[in-house]
Each structure stands twice: as C-alpha cells, then as structure tokens.
Design a protein around this motif. Structure first.
Motif, mmCIF file in Angstrom:
data_model
loop_
_atom_site.group_PDB
_atom_site.id
_atom_site.type_symbol
_atom_site.label_atom_id
_atom_site.label_comp_id
_atom_site.label_asym_id
_atom_site.label_seq_id
_atom_site.Cartn_x
_atom_site.Cartn_y
_atom_site.Cartn_z
ATOM 1 N N GLY A 147 30.482 26.592 -3.906
ATOM 2 C CA GLY A 147 31.441 26.166 -4.104
ATOM 3 C C GLY A 147 32.627 25.664 -4.406
ATOM 4 N N ASP A 148 33.159 26.843 -4.802
ATOM 5 C CA ASP A 148 34.456 26.810 -4.859
ATOM 6 C C ASP A 148 35.653 26.881 -3.486
ATOM 7 N N TYR A 149 35.705 25.375 -3.818
ATOM 8 C CA TYR A 149 36.410 24.668 -2.555
ATOM 9 C C TYR A 149 38.272 24.400 -2.735
ATOM 10 N N SER A 150 38.561 25.801 -3.047
ATOM 11 C CA SER A 150 40.066 25.932 -4.137
ATOM 12 C C SER A 150 40.955 27.099 -3.425
ATOM 13 N N LYS A 151 40.577 27.722 -3.262
ATOM 14 C CA LYS A 151 40.765 29.301 -2.306
ATOM 15 C C LYS A 151 41.314 28.583 -0.738
ATOM 16 N N ARG A 152 42.741 28.892 -0.626
ATOM 17 C CA ARG A 152 43.238 29.362 0.787
ATOM 18 C C ARG A 152 43.893 30.427 1.487
ATOM 19 N N ILE A 153 43.358 30.499 2.232
ATOM 20 C CA ILE A 153 44.000 31.810 2.977
ATOM 21 C C ILE A 153 45.188 31.803 3.726
ATOM 22 N N ASP A 154 46.205 32.807 3.531
ATOM 23 C CA ASP A 154 47.573 32.433 3.896
ATOM 24 C C ASP A 154 47.535 32.895 5.313
ATOM 25 N N LYS A 155 48.295 31.822 6.562
ATOM 26 C CA LYS A 155 47.860 32.091 7.376
ATOM 27 C C LYS A 155 49.040 32.685 8.285
ATOM 28 N N ASP A 156 49.300 34.348 8.551
ATOM 29 C CA ASP A 156 50.105 34.849 8.948
ATOM 30 C C ASP A 156 50.197 35.767 10.600
ATOM 31 N N ARG A 157 49.203 34.612 11.550
ATOM 32 C CA ARG A 157 49.019 35.574 12.206
ATOM 33 C C ARG A 157 49.041 34.626 13.403
ATOM 34 N N THR A 158 49.333 34.576 14.336
ATOM 35 C CA THR A 158 49.356 33.936 15.989
ATOM 36 C C THR A 158 47.813 34.132 16.870
ATOM 37 N N ASP A 159 47.729 35.010 17.075
ATOM 38 C CA ASP A 159 46.558 34.955 17.229
ATOM 39 C C ASP A 159 44.961 34.316 17.667
ATOM 40 N N GLU A 160 43.439 34.713 17.707
ATOM 41 C CA GLU A 160 42.860 33.857 17.763
ATOM 42 C C GLU A 160 42.569 34.260 15.908
ATOM 43 N N LEU A 161 42.326 35.298 15.539
ATOM 44 C CA LEU A 161 42.389 35.110 14.609
ATOM 45 C C LEU A 161 42.864 34.029 12.943
ATOM 46 N N GLY A 162 44.318 34.503 14.072
ATOM 47 C CA GLY A 162 44.906 32.917 13.007
ATOM 48 C C GLY A 162 44.409 31.989 13.315
ATOM 49 N N ASP A 163 43.929 31.591 13.876
ATOM 50 C CA ASP A 163 43.244 30.655 14.888
ATOM 51 C C ASP A 163 42.216 29.866 13.861
ATOM 52 N N LEU A 164 41.519 30.791 13.474
ATOM 53 C CA LEU A 164 40.398 30.841 12.928
ATOM 54 C C LEU A 164 40.902 30.834 11.315
ATOM 55 N N ILE A 165 41.382 31.335 10.976
ATOM 56 C CA ILE A 165 41.704 30.729 9.408
ATOM 57 C C ILE A 165 42.793 29.901 8.776
ATOM 58 N N ALA A 166 43.478 29.346 10.542
ATOM 59 C CA ALA A 166 43.802 28.001 10.398
ATOM 60 C C ALA A 166 42.338 26.489 10.135
ATOM 61 N N HIS A 167 41.344 26.748 11.032
ATOM 62 C CA HIS A 167 40.128 26.364 10.939
ATOM 63 C C HIS A 167 39.703 26.852 9.720
ATOM 64 N N TYR A 168 39.684 27.301 9.005
ATOM 65 C CA TYR A 168 39.294 27.679 7.978
ATOM 66 C C TYR A 168 39.565 27.049 6.551
#
Length: 425
Positions: free
Chosen positions: A169-190
């Motif tokens: 229920g905590d929606y304040s956490k964000r993940i730093d996007k330090d990649r440009t591959d598919e995992l980076g896109d997944l982080i951006a979607h997160y």
C-alpha cells in the motif's frame, strides 16, 4: 592425409624422373630398403625439420607411414602394412595422369601413436595444455556469467522490492532508471504504475472526504430542523417544511449525481439509446430553465437548425443541457445574456452554451470538470452547488463517445461546448 600428401611434390616428381620404362616398378628401390629410405630423405624434409637426417625419427613418422606402390597397387617399398585410414597419390609422367600415364602411387597411412616415452610425453603435454585452456575458458566464462547475472539480477531484485512495497500500500517508492535496455523500460513502467496508483489513491481519499462533506451539509440542515420541531422551537408551518424539502431535494440530487459518477465507466450509464432530435431536446431544456433565467434577468438567444437527428439517450442528454443551463442561471451576473447554439459538422452534433460575465480564470478552466471542484467554494455552496454538475455532464458525454470542453466566451463569460457523434459505432 590429403593435405600431407601435397607436401610430397618433389618426391613424386623425382620418382617420375627415376622411373625406367624398360624396367618398370623401380626395381632398385624394391631390392634395397635402405635405397628407398635414402631416396625419400633426399627429396623430402618434414616441416620444421629441414636439417633432420633420419626420416624415421621425425615427429610425423613419415618413414613408418609412407609406401611406394606399383600401377596395380602392390607395395614396392616403404611401410609394409596398410592401416584402416590411408590416402594415396598417383605418380605420373610430367604430371599428366591420363589413362595409361600413371607409373605408380605413393601411399600414406594415418599416424598411429606408439607407446614410446617421447610420444607419451608429447601426448601428456597436449592433454595438459588442453586442460589448462579448458580451465582458463571455464574461469573466464564463470566471471562473465557472474557479471552478466549481476547486471540482470540487481534491477530484478529492485523491482521485486518495489512490487512488495506497492503490495503493502505504499505508492511513494520509485526506482532509479539507470538502464536503457528492456529492464530499463520495465523500471520506467513500474514508476508510471506507482505514480498512477498514488494519484488514484489520493483521488479516492479526496472522493470519500468530499462526498462525506457534501452529504453532511443537507443532513445537518435536516437534523437541525427536526430537532427544532421536536423541541418546539419551530412550528411545522409552510416555511419550515419548505426548508426541509429543499434540504431533502439537495440530498437526493447529490446522491443521484454520485450514482451517475460511480457508474460512469460502466455500460449501464447510457442504456436507453434511440434516434432523437437534439433540437427538440434543447428546446425542452430551455423552456424548463426559462423561469430561472427570468428570475436571474438573463436573456436567452437560441440558434438551432430545423432538426438534428442523433443516436443518444434522450434523458441523459437532456440532463447535460439542463445542468449547463442551470449553472448559467446560477452564476451569471444580472442583467446578462445566454446563447445556446446547435450545429452539425464532420459527422458530429455540436452544442455550445455562452454566457456573459463573470468570466472564469484561465488557470481554473482545466479543472472545471473535476469532481467536487468549485472555482469559488463558498459561493457555489451558498447557491446550492455540490461541484458535481459538470463532472456528471462530462461522464454522460463521454459515455456517448463525445467530448466536452470549457473556454472563455466571446460574450465575456464562460463557453462550454460538447460534441456527440450522430451515429454511435
């Protein structure tokens, strides 16, 4: 073997020159094995050993593998045994191996390693080199696999931790996007998902809070009136009953608006579709609102075509126009003017309502259709508004596949325009 036989060009040429047609089969070489060895040593040197004196001692063991054959394939000199794997090369006059021009053959057996100490040492050395190379390759592969796995597992673990945070229920956490591959896109979607959930959660809290607040006002009025009647402070006369009825009607309208907004994303909001005349719907709405316009000293101007057929829910579209006209009557200064226009363009029916001042500030226009939003809260509540009217209009118009917008009016007030497709897909 074929590659090795190519190295015997000189030997083949000299054998062809040494051949005597009168005594075929090189009898001199057949009678004396040493003569064959001397002949081979004179016209062939193993690769890498140009000064080697004994052919039989070379690492390739040519002396034990090479044999001279006649035209019939019978051995003349050289290695007496033929191994399972061998190859042979013809000896021809001036390298012309046409029919009848072949003088004989040289045969080369596949190498067979002996159990000598030098051969065993050589084989052990090869095995040791192979094992060392395999160990180096294994270590390099393990290091590369570790680095690659680390690059993949780290963001996956971060996504796993983020998913657990969202689930709690905590929606304040964000993940730093330090990649440009598919995992980076997944982080951006997160991050987009977390932002959307945060906004939704905030909107839900505001919705519940505003709903509770809006319901509290008419309930408080009804409670005060009922308690006053119970205590004998007020009498059940026409004035008291009228106030109680007004509070009850406001509460009913609010509940109805909440119901519409709750079902705004469901197909049931627009259920009674039929071919209706939009001009007829607009005229009825104007007649219903005319007493309010007369009381507010507002002049009504209508610009309609003769007819404008439309596939819609008549009651819902009438509710939209009525809400917009009631807003104009409630918030336009007297004396003023209201202009209602209808027209057809590009397969859509257009409805536009303009009024005279006061105008709505530009920074407020984008929020006019938000739930419970008031440009001036105290004034809206005093006039009976709940901040849901325009939200209800937007929900109904969008349920019909249309669009509604607000802008500054040419008359100096507010312009609200909505479009509806003439035929629903």
């Amino acid at each position: 073997l074929r590659g090795e036989l190519k190295r015997f060009d000189t030997l083949v040429r000299e054998l062809a020159l040494a051949h005597n047609p009168e005594t075929p089969g090189w009898p001199a070489l057949a009678e004396d094995p040493r003569a064959w060895n001397d002949f081979v040593r004179a016209h062939f040197s193993p690769p890498g050993n140009p000064d080697q004196e004994e052919v039989n001692s070379d690492p390739l063991m040519i002396g034990d593998r090479l044999a001279l054959l006649n035209v019939s394939g019978l051995r003349i000199a050289g290695a007496p045994k033929r191994t399972a794997t061998f190859d042979q090369r013809p000896i021809c006059v001036e390298r012309r191996c046409d029919e009848g021009a072949t003088l004989g053959y040289i045969r080369l057996n596949a190498p067979v390693f002996s159990d000598s100490t030098s051969d065993a040492f050589f084989i052990r050395g090869q095995y040791a080199s192979l094992a060392f190379s395999a160990l180096i390759a294994l270590l390099v592969s393990a290091a590369a696999a570790f680095l690659i796995a680390r690059q993949i597992l780290i963001p996956i673990k971060r996504l796993e931790a983020g998913a657990k945070t969202l689930a709690s229920g905590d929606y304040s956490k964000r993940i730093d996007k330090d990649r440009t591959d598919e995992l980076g896109d997944l982080i951006a979607h997160y991050n987009v998902l977390a932002e959307t959930l945060a906004r939704t959660s905030q909107a839900e809290r505001e919705w519940i809070s505003n709903t509770s607040h809006e319901l509290q006002t008419p309930l408080a009025v009804l409670r005060a009136q009922i308690e006053a009647l119970q205590d004998g402070v007020r009498q059940p006369n026409q004035e008291t009953l009228a106030e109680m009825h007004a509070a009850q009607m406001r509460l009913s309208r609010l509940v109805q608006d909440l119901k519409i907004l709750t079902y705004s994303r469901e197909l049931g909001l627009v259920a009674d579709l039929g071919c209706e005349d939009l001009v007829e719907i607009a005229l009825e709405a104007v007649e219903i609102a005319r007493p309010a316009f007369d009381a507010a000293k507002l002049e009504v101007e209508c610009a309609f075509p003769e007819t404008l057929p439309l596939s819609c829910d008549r009651a819902r579209i009438a509710q939209v126009i009525d809400n917009l006209l009631q807003n104009v009557a409630r918030y336009t200064d007297a004396p003023g003017k209201v202009r209602l226009r209808l027209w057809r363009a590009d397969g859509f029916a257009h409805v536009s309502i303009d009024d005279t001042p006061p105008a709505t500030p530009d920074d407020v226009l984008p929020r006019l259709f938000d739930r419970f939003f008031r440009a001036e809260g105290s004034r809206s509540r005093a006039l009976g508004g709940s901040g849901l009217g325009l939200s209800v209009c937007k929900a109904i118009v969008e349920a019909h596949g249309g669009r509604i917008t607000a802008s500054q009016s040419e008359l100096g007030g507010l312009n609200v325009t909505f479009t509806l497709p003439e035929k629903r897909p």
